[in-house]
Design a protein around this motif. Structure first.
Motif, short mmCIF file in Angstrom:
data_model
loop_
_atom_site.label_atom_id
_atom_site.label_comp_id
_atom_site.label_asym_id
_atom_site.label_seq_id
_atom_site.Cartn_x
_atom_site.Cartn_y
_atom_site.Cartn_z
N UNK A 63 6.10 -11.95 2.45
CA UNK A 63 6.61 -11.13 3.55
C UNK A 63 7.28 -9.87 3.01
N UNK A 64 8.02 -10.00 1.90
CA UNK A 64 8.67 -8.83 1.29
C UNK A 64 7.64 -7.82 0.82
N UNK A 65 6.55 -8.32 0.25
CA UNK A 65 5.48 -7.44 -0.20
C UNK A 65 4.83 -6.72 0.99
N UNK A 66 4.61 -7.46 2.08
CA UNK A 66 4.02 -6.86 3.28
C UNK A 66 4.97 -5.83 3.88
N UNK A 67 6.26 -6.13 3.88
CA UNK A 67 7.25 -5.20 4.44
C UNK A 67 7.26 -3.89 3.65
N UNK A 68 7.14 -4.00 2.34
CA UNK A 68 7.11 -2.79 1.51
C UNK A 68 5.91 -1.91 1.83
N UNK A 69 4.82 -2.54 2.29
CA UNK A 69 3.60 -1.79 2.59
C UNK A 69 3.52 -1.38 4.05
N UNK A 70 4.51 -1.75 4.85
CA UNK A 70 4.48 -1.47 6.28
C UNK A 70 4.56 0.03 6.53
N UNK A 71 3.66 0.53 7.36
CA UNK A 71 3.58 1.98 7.59
C UNK A 71 4.10 2.39 8.96
N UNK A 72 4.92 1.54 9.59
CA UNK A 72 5.51 1.91 10.88
C UNK A 72 6.56 3.00 10.68
N UNK A 73 6.56 3.98 11.57
CA UNK A 73 7.52 5.08 11.45
C UNK A 73 8.88 4.70 12.02
N UNK A 74 8.92 3.70 12.88
CA UNK A 74 10.16 3.29 13.52
C UNK A 74 10.52 1.87 13.09
#
Length: 362
Positions: A215-226
Motif C-alpha cells: 500500500x505504501x508503494x502504491x501511495x507513493x505512485x498515486x497521481x491524484x492532485x488532491x
C-alpha cells in the motif's frame, strides 16, 4: 569559523539512534548516566552559556559531526561514541556569545521542547521493512524528514552558523540547506543498511511484501492532485455559514431515514447513548457520512441544508474518483483478492485521514 574545545556540563546521548543533550536547571534533579549517556561538566560556564551550549549540542550540525568521531557497532551502521570520541568532538564555543545570537539559540530550543522531536530519516524509510523496497525508495529524489522541515530546527541551525561567524542570512540559508541534505543522505544510507541486515536475519530476504508495504508503494505512485485529508478539505469548503461539531469515536453511526422528530439527530455507538443534534438535515447527513468514513474529533461543516447536501455530493464524488484510481493501482500490483482488499482499506484510510507515517507498517 573558529571551533574550540572547552569543559562542558550536560548529559549527552552517545548512540546514533537518537542524538540529544539533556539539561536540567534544577540542581536537585538527578540524571543517571551510563555507557550511552555521558555527563559533561564545567565550572566556568554561566547559566546563560549552559543554555546556549545545550542548544548547540542539540543542533543538526553537532548531530552530524558526531558521526565522524564514533565507531560502528556491529554491521548495521549503528554508531557507538566512547568518551575518547566525545572529547575529540569540536563544538562551537558558547562563551561570550552575543546576546541576540544567544536568544535565537535558546528560543529555538524552547520551541523544540514543546513538540515531539522526530528523526533525521525520511518517514517512508522508517516505515519500510523490505530491503528491495528500501533500495527503490533510495533511488528516488532525496526527501527530507518531517523533523528537517520544522521551522524551529531550521532557526536553531541558522543561529549556530551565525555563531560561527556567517553574517549573511543568504549564505546561512544555503549552508542550512546543504547541512540538512547531507544529514538526510547519511542517515538514509544507515537506515537502508539496517533494513538489509534485519531482512538477512529473518530469512535471507525471502519474505514477501506485506499489504501495508505494498500500500505504501502504491501511495507513493498515486497521481491524484488532491490528497488533502478529508477534515482539512471540509474546512476549506464549508463556506462562511459553518458550524463546529465534535464527532465521538463510538461506532456504528445511525441516522434515521425517515423520522418526524429526529431528522437532524445523529446517534453513535451500539446503545446510541451519544448523539449530536445538527442545525439542519443536510448537516446531519454530511456528518453521518464522514463519521462512516472514519472521521472523529472537531470538524467544520456547513450549517445550512442546501450547502451541506451540495458539499456531501462533491465529497462523495471526490471519494468515488479516488477509490476508482486506488483500485486500478492496486490491481496493477497484485492479483490476490485478499491482499487487494487489505491494501484498499489502508489506502482509503490514508485518503480520508491523511497518511500517518508512524503507523504505516502496522
Amino acid at each position: 569559523m573558529n571551533f574550540k574545545s572547552f569543559p562542558r556540563r550536560v548529559a549527552a546521548s552517545c548512540c546514533c539512534v537518537r542524538h540529544y543533550a539533556i539539561f536540567s536547571e534544577n540542581s536537585r534533579t538527578v540524571v543517571i548516566c551510563n555507557h550511552n549517556l555521558f555527563d559533561l561538566s564545567s565550572t566556568v560556564l554561566t547559566k546563560t552559556e549552559q543554555r546556549v551550549l545545550v542548544a548547540i549540542l542539540n543542533s543538526t550540525l553537532i548531530g552530524l559531526f558526531k558521526t565522524f568521531y564514533g565507531r560502528f557497532a556491529g554491521t548495521e551502521g549503528n554508531l557507538k561514541t566512547e568518551v575518547v570520541d566525545v572529547n575529540l568532538i569540536d563544538v562551537p564555543d558558547p562563551r561570550n556569545v552575543p546576546r541576540p545570537i544567544a536568544k535565537r539559540l535558546t528560543d529555538a530550543l524552547q520551541s523544540m521542547k514543546k513538540r515531539t522531536v522526530g528523526r533525521m530519516v525520511d518517514e517512508s524509510l522508517m516505515d519500510c521493512h523490505s530491503y528491495l523496497r528500501a533500495l527503490e525508495l533510495m533511488s528516488r529524489t532525496l526527501a527530507l524528514s518531517e523533523e528537517l522541515h520544522q521551522p524551529d530546527r531550521r532557526e536553531l541551525d541558522d543561529a549556530v552558523f551565525e555563531l560561527l561567524g556567517v553574517s549573511s542570512p543568504t549564505e546561512r540559508n544555503g549552508l542550512v540547506d546543504r547541512l540538512h541534505l547531507e544529514t538526510a543522505m547519511h542517515f538514509r544510507a544507515i537506515r537502508v543498511t539496517e533494513i538489509q541486515k534485519m531482512e538477512d536475519r529473518s530469512g535471507g530476504g525471502k519474505q514477501s511484501f506485506t499489504a501495508a508495504e505494498q500500500a505504501a508503494d502504491a501511495w507513493d505512485a498515486l497521481d491524484l492532485t488532491d490528497l488533502m485529508p478529508l477534515g482539512e478539505w471540509l474546512r476549506a469548503h464549508a463556506g462562511s455559514d459553518r458550524v463546529e461539531i465534535t464527532i465521538p469515536e463510538e461506532r456504528p453511526v445511525y441516522l434515521h431515514a425517515s423520522s418526524m422528530f429526529e431528522q437532524e439527530t445523529v446517534y453513535f455507538g451500539k446503545r446510541r447513548q451519544s448523539h449530536i443534534v445538527c442545525p439542519s438535515r443536510g448537516t446531519a447527513e454530511l456528518l453521518a457520512r464522514i463519521a462512516h468514513l472514519g472521521l472523529s474529533g472537531p470538524q467544520t461543516l456547513p450549517s445550512g441544508d442546501e450547502s451541506s447536501l451540495r458539499l456531501l455530493a462533491e465529497m462523495n464524488q471526490r471519494h468515488e474518483d479516488a477509490t476508482a484510481r486506488l483500485t486500478e493501482l492496486i490491481a496493477s500490483r497484485t492479483s490476490d483478492a485478499e491482499t487487494q482488499e487489505q491494501m484498499l482499506a489502508v489506502l482509503e484510510r490514508w485518503f480520508v485521514l491523511g497518511r500517518s507515517p508512524a503507523k504505516v507498517s502496522q
